[in-house]
Design an enzyme around this catalytic site. Structure first.
Site, PDB file in Angstrom:
ATOM      1  N   LYS A 131      44.764  33.485  37.504  1.00 53.55           N
ATOM      2  CA  LYS A 131      43.420  33.824  37.026  1.00 53.55           C
ATOM      3  C   LYS A 131      43.483  35.250  36.529  1.00 53.55           C
ATOM      4  O   LYS A 131      44.148  36.103  37.128  1.00 53.55           O
ATOM      5  CB  LYS A 131      42.405  33.734  38.151  1.00 53.55           C
ATOM      6  CG  LYS A 131      42.109  32.303  38.553  1.00 53.55           C
ATOM      7  CD  LYS A 131      40.974  32.260  39.536  1.00 53.55           C
ATOM      8  CE  LYS A 131      40.803  30.846  40.079  1.00 53.55           C
ATOM      9  NZ  LYS A 131      39.841  30.811  41.176  1.00 53.55           N
ATOM     10  N   HIS A 134      39.585  40.325  36.634  1.00 53.34           N
ATOM     11  CA  HIS A 134      38.313  40.754  36.054  1.00 53.34           C
ATOM     12  C   HIS A 134      37.721  41.892  36.869  1.00 53.34           C
ATOM     13  O   HIS A 134      38.290  42.305  37.874  1.00 53.34           O
ATOM     14  CB  HIS A 134      37.345  39.579  35.908  1.00 53.34           C
ATOM     15  CG  HIS A 134      36.939  38.937  37.195  1.00 53.34           C
ATOM     16  ND1 HIS A 134      36.118  39.557  38.096  1.00 53.34           N
ATOM     17  CD2 HIS A 134      37.248  37.723  37.709  1.00 53.34           C
ATOM     18  CE1 HIS A 134      35.935  38.747  39.122  1.00 53.34           C
ATOM     19  NE2 HIS A 134      36.619  37.628  38.916  1.00 53.34           N
ATOM     20  N   HIS A 137      37.590  42.169  40.674  1.00 52.39           N
ATOM     21  CA  HIS A 137      38.772  42.539  41.451  1.00 52.39           C
ATOM     22  C   HIS A 137      38.963  44.039  41.523  1.00 52.39           C
ATOM     23  O   HIS A 137      39.713  44.538  42.359  1.00 52.39           O
ATOM     24  CB  HIS A 137      40.030  41.933  40.825  1.00 52.39           C
ATOM     25  CG  HIS A 137      40.031  40.441  40.813  1.00 52.39           C
ATOM     26  ND1 HIS A 137      40.058  39.716  39.655  1.00 52.39           N
ATOM     27  CD2 HIS A 137      39.958  39.549  41.821  1.00 52.39           C
ATOM     28  CE1 HIS A 137      40.032  38.428  39.946  1.00 52.39           C
ATOM     29  NE2 HIS A 137      39.954  38.301  41.253  1.00 52.39           N
TER      30      HIS A 137
END
Length: 576
Positions: A131, A134, A137
């Site tokens: 993933k 973004h 995080h």
RNA sequence: GCGCCCGUAGCUCAGCUGGAUAGAGCAGCGGACUUCUAAUCCGCAGGUCGAAGGUUCGAAUCCUUCCGGGCGUGCCA
């Protein structure tokens, strides 16, 4: 070794109060308002113990200590003001002591050894493989990294762990999706993680509409857990691709880990965890699954924790429990700090309770919870990538550098812009207490004015500029002249000195409260106090004696600013 | 339903274990660059600290209830 002002004051007051110095130290506070003294002792808490009204205590202290004060070089005078005893310092002595302490500590002013011999495990960042990284995080990453540095500054032995999300049913979805629709060449392309994420989203969506996809995902994860070579190879590939991408971002943020032990690391440790639960008799079967029912073991108000699904597969909780046991058994840490979003609070409470039932000192576990970034979801594809944010910030920083007087040499513009852009984004996160939810706001994240990272960097650059100019014109460098800080007696200088002196306490408090924002706030106060001084007084053009004294002050502020920015993971710049 | 978190100036937030007249930044208005970087500084304006009770000499801070918002609540992480 010079003791702190607070300790000096406590030593003066303690005999008259009949209390130990350490206790008095805690009572002494900074008055909210200037002009009432440099420090103050509120006498309310003493009233009951001494069985006298606080006003009387203050008045008597002021009087009885008068002879001691007369002989004390640091405390100039005590003044009772109602129930408060206001303490006025001798500005010259105060200034000499503060700057002597900073000079003595060198580049490490603010650090200590109070954590020596104690280990701290900090679990942070922990993105999910496959993933994209973004801005959600960012929080765990920068808060965790700051806590690592803050604890190291206090002498703790810190183990920073990146608990990667590299295991679980999500990989079942990915493997199944790959088998159905995978296009190998796209893993070589521009954005392999983006592609994997698309596959995941597609499969996840399909599973919602058609349960057979969910079954495929579960089956695929089972294969992975059982060691099926093809599933393993694919998983391993996705993991490597993701790590390479994460590393790029970690380098940009200046973040490092001591251990990259993702969930998969605990794969072979879950059996031990489950065995331990069984041995202690805290887990039992329920509807085919294995659970811990806390109510049955005297822990009220917690929902049961699921350790094994009815189909035999393990869960996130299983791996976290294994990780917790592993950390206690391997490191015997004084603290384990989990920097994880607030939505996982229940999960962590369950984890801590389970560790406690297993006989581990669960009170050493701490959850640093942060609010989530509103309006973003990986599954919906509405997440804003950290790359985009950092990229935009860096771009704007470069524009700003090239405006007006360009003080940055051409060959350093790029790296300066990077430091400013990253500094803005990182500080935007670290300046608040993390608990509140935040609405994503471009404007705020890439702002360079006001209470921002670039403001601190700018202040640092100005401090450097003063040092450079004084060196050029007068050939004087801090630490190399006969300077008497006792000349630093203006209100503005005293304010700066007060903030300098408080810096070590700020670091301690940040560690105690697990709040990097304490350091951020302190640096802002220091920078603001210095900026006020800067506009009102001159260093380079001051009379020689004063100039040399101020030079020492400038260097002290610069060191603290550089040190504090370092703790936060922001580069202190020489020019901007 | 139950549990947890949040609620302070128009906006974003400080306010430490309860302590003196609740502080910053942004936005608004007005000032300060022939002098060490104006990404700065100074000033003005702006708040019944969500509401009501309670504890206390003293409450934004502690307790209770309520209101508003968010999150979580057995086979996701």
């Amino acid at each position: 070794m010079h003791e702190s002002t607070r300790d000096s004051i406590a030593r003066l007051l303690a005999p008259a109060l009949g209390l130990p110095e350490s206790e008095v130290t805690e009572l002494v506070e900074l008055p909210r308002e200037r002009g009432r003294g440099d420090y103050a002792l509120p006498c309310f808490p003493l009233a009951r113990r001494l069985r006298k009204p606080p006003q009387a205590i203050a008045a008597e202290l002021a009087e009885s200590l008068a002879p001691a004060v007369a002989a004390d070089p640091l405390v100039a005078r005590l003044e009772a003001s109602g129930p408060y005893l206001n303490i006025h310092l001798d500005p010259a002595t105060f200034a000499r002591r503060v700057l002597a302490r900073v000079a003595q500590a060198g580049e490490r002013f603010g650090e200590s050894e109070r954590g020596a011999g104690q280990r701290v495990v900090i679990d942070f960042s922990s993105p999910n493989i496959a993933k994209r990284f973004h801005i959600g995080h960012l929080r765990s990453t920068v808060i965790g990294a700051a806590l690592v540095r803050i604890h190291r500054a206090l002498g703790y032995e810190v183990i920073g762990v990146n608990h990667l999300g590299d295991w679980g049913t999500q990989f079942g979805h990915l493997i199944s999706a790959w088998e159905l629709w995978g296009e190998p060449e796209r893993l070589e392309g521009e954005d392999p993680i983006g592609y994997l994420q698309q596959l995941y989203v597609r499969h996840n969506k399909a599973a919602k509409e058609d349960p057979s996809y969910a079954d495929r995902a579960r089956a695929a994860f089972r294969r992975l857990e059982e060691g099926d070579p093809e599933a393993r190879a694919l998983w391993s590939r996705m993991r490597e691709i993701s790590l390479a991408e994460f590393d790029r971002i970690y380098r940009l943020l200046g973040v490092e880990f001591d251990e990259i032990a993702g969930e998969s690391f605990y794969e072979d440790k879950m059996a031990h965890a489950l065995a331990l639960c069984e041995q202690r008799g805290i887990a039992r079967e329920s509807e085919g699954a294995l659970i811990i029912d806390f109510a049955e073991h005297g822990v009220e108000g917690l929902q049961p924790m699921l350790l094994r699904r009815s189909d035999g597969a393990t869960l996130y909780a299983t791996r976290d429990l294994a990780a917790g046991i592993y950390r206690f058994e391997t490191y015997d840490p004084a603290k384990i700090i989990y920097v994880i979003g607030a939505p996982q609070r229940l999960h962590l409470q369950q984890l801590f309770a389970a560790l406690g039932l297993l006989g581990f000192p669960a009170e050493r576990c701490h959850h640093v919870a942060f609010g989530h970034v509103l309006g973003m979801s990986t599954r919906e594809g509405t997440a804003i990538l950290l790359d985009e944010v950092l990229g935009r910030a860096i771009e704007l920083a470069e524009q700003r550098i090239r405006e007006g007087d360009v003080r940055v040499p051409e060959d350093r513009i790029e790296e300066t812009a990077r430091a400013v852009g990253v500094g803005a984004v990182v500080f935007a996160d670290l300046r608040h207490r993390p608990i509140k939810d935040i609405a994503f706001d471009w404007d705020r994240l890439v702002r360079f004015e006001g209470e921002t990272g670039p403001y601190l960097q700018y202040t640092h650059a100005r401090l450097r500029a003063i040092l450079d100019r004084v060196a050029e014109e007068h050939g004087e460098r801090p630490g190399e002249t006969e300077a008497d800080p006792g000349r630093l007696v203006t209100d503005e200088e005293r304010a700066v000195l007060m903030h300098l002196e408080q810096y070590p306490r700020a670091i301690e408090r940040a560690a105690r409260e697990l709040e990097p924002s304490v350091v951020s706030a302190h640096l802002l106060d220091l920078a603001a106090a210095f900026s006020t001084f800067y506009h009102k007084h001159h260093v380079k053009n001051a009379p020689p004696e004063l100039r040399r004294a101020r030079l020492e002050l400038v260097e002290a502020v610069r060191r603290v600013l550089a040190h504090g920015l370092g703790l936060l993971g922001i580069e202190a710049l020489e020019r901007m």
